[in-house]
Design an enzyme around this catalytic site. Sequence first.
Site, PDB file in Angstrom:
ATOM      1  N   LYS A  20      17.999  -4.294 -15.790  1.00 55.75           N
ATOM      2  CA  LYS A  20      17.835  -4.557 -17.227  1.00 55.75           C
ATOM      3  C   LYS A  20      16.390  -4.963 -17.526  1.00 55.75           C
ATOM      4  CE  LYS A  20      19.504  -9.271 -16.386  1.00 55.75           C
ATOM      5  NZ  LYS A  20      20.693 -10.144 -16.422  1.00 55.75           N
ATOM      6  N   TYR A  36     -10.686 -23.966 -24.313  1.00 57.17           N
ATOM      7  CA  TYR A  36     -10.095 -24.437 -25.572  1.00 57.17           C
ATOM      8  C   TYR A  36      -9.606 -25.875 -25.458  1.00 57.17           C
ATOM      9  CZ  TYR A  36     -10.026 -19.782 -27.673  1.00 57.17           C
ATOM     10  OH  TYR A  36     -10.374 -18.585 -28.208  1.00 57.17           O
TER      11      TYR A  36
HETATM   12  C1  LIG Z   1      21.007 -10.479 -15.100  1.00 60.13           C
HETATM   13  C2  LIG Z   1      22.389 -10.491 -14.537  1.00 60.13           C
HETATM   14  C3  LIG Z   1      22.598 -10.374 -13.149  1.00 60.13           C
HETATM   15  C4  LIG Z   1      21.465 -10.415 -12.141  1.00 60.13           C
HETATM   16  O1  LIG Z   1      21.147 -11.777 -11.941  1.00 60.13           O
HETATM   17  P1  LIG Z   1      19.999 -12.220 -10.899  1.00 60.13           P
HETATM   18  O2  LIG Z   1      20.041 -13.704 -10.951  1.00 60.13           O
HETATM   19  O3  LIG Z   1      18.723 -11.670 -11.424  1.00 60.13           O
HETATM   20  O4  LIG Z   1      20.359 -11.660  -9.581  1.00 60.13           O
HETATM   21  C5  LIG Z   1      23.896 -10.257 -12.705  1.00 60.13           C
HETATM   22  N1  LIG Z   1      24.942 -10.294 -13.560  1.00 60.13           N
HETATM   23  C6  LIG Z   1      24.788 -10.447 -14.894  1.00 60.13           C
HETATM   24  C7  LIG Z   1      25.982 -10.481 -15.776  1.00 60.13           C
HETATM   25  C8  LIG Z   1      23.502 -10.558 -15.427  1.00 60.13           C
HETATM   26  O5  LIG Z   1      23.347 -10.717 -16.740  1.00 60.13           O
END
Ligand SMILES: *Cc1c(COP(=O)(O)O)cnc(C)c1O
Length: 398
Positions: free
Chosen positions: A47, A285
Amino acid sequence: MAESDFSSVTMPPHAWADIDLKAVQHNFLLAKSHLTSPLCRACAVVKSNAYGHGVQPVVAALDQVMDANDQFAVVSWQEASVVKEVVPHRRVLVMRGPVSADEMSAILAGGMDWVIHSRYQLDLLLDCIAADPSGVKSALVKSEARLWIKINTGMNRLGMPIKDAREVLAALSELPFILPLGLMSHLATADDLGDTLTETQFLAFQQAETELVLPEYTLKTMAASAGILSWPQLHMDMVRPGIMLYGATPMMGRVGPDEGLRPVMNLKSRLVAINHVRAGDSIGYGATYVAEHDMRVGVIGLGYGDGYPRHAPNGTRTLVATEQGVITAPLAGRVSMDMLTVDLSHDQSAKPGDEVLLWGQAWGHDLPANEIADAAGTIPYELFCRLTQRVPRRYIRS
Ligand SMILES: *Cc1c(COP(=O)(O)O)cnc(C)c1O
């Protein structure tokens, strides 16, 4: 000057990310080597543009080392359609499921697996079937798409109560065709070995398994990266590795290399200036950093406009590859949009043009993203996802 004159000028970018696709493959195989059963499948989570790494090349690299039953997961059907284009032969799971009739149709037409986490999403499916019974049936039979029922076991984000899952299962059992099913839940604190919620969630999941009348072929999944690394009793039929594929660990107090993971995103830039600052003068800054002694200050050509965290404090490490070798240069002064400043007082060799590593691995040295994230009060997930468009990704395949 004509436009073509500009495009013929090749200048090295001030900041770029080397993306090591061999390391993604290594990390995937490492995740699989943790699995307690050879039947357990791995669902690679890609994702958010593969956590900022670039989804197409990451998916293509993972596909090469996956077993036949391994698959991908994303959040939306738009993301899933990008993955499907690269690997039409792989299952792709839409973890948020449809939130409208249009999305339900798109998921069915795309042959994607999907999650139903709320009661209303059952109606989206039933409405689609009512509108075009034979079309939906043939699409589902052809794709063998799997529907994952997501239950809440204690995270209290996405996931339905057992009562609703029972109703969903009853409705599905009345369909004129068999829909492959899965039961899933997500862990809230698996990164923390001392937290008892993981055990509570596991018990709630087992309770659901006994209370629900699940078809025999139902697959089960709870574990993401933290579950894979630290909770072998939760591996079940499928695991969902995300962050570990990209070489960082979700486990508190640890860094990716502690787990045998290899960094995938190696964020680099260059020194663009070296300045001399007098004791008592300030840098950057807000004039928040005041030199205690005369200093040699390096200016690096990247900042929060490239995705480097603005809240990284003084002292956060960078590595500079000088003629004399690799040296550590700690941040001194606030991170700005296009630049950050580092203390080079203990070095005489660094010069403008030298390459700098902000996180990852280079020249045989590690600078774990976990370390930078900790220093900036965030997590490596956010560092990776926040790398901006301005930073070109250079894919390294061997
Ligand atoms: C993002 C996600 C994962 C992966 O999690 P990680 O901690 O990056 O391994 C797995 N399951 C769901 C439902 C997620 O949203």
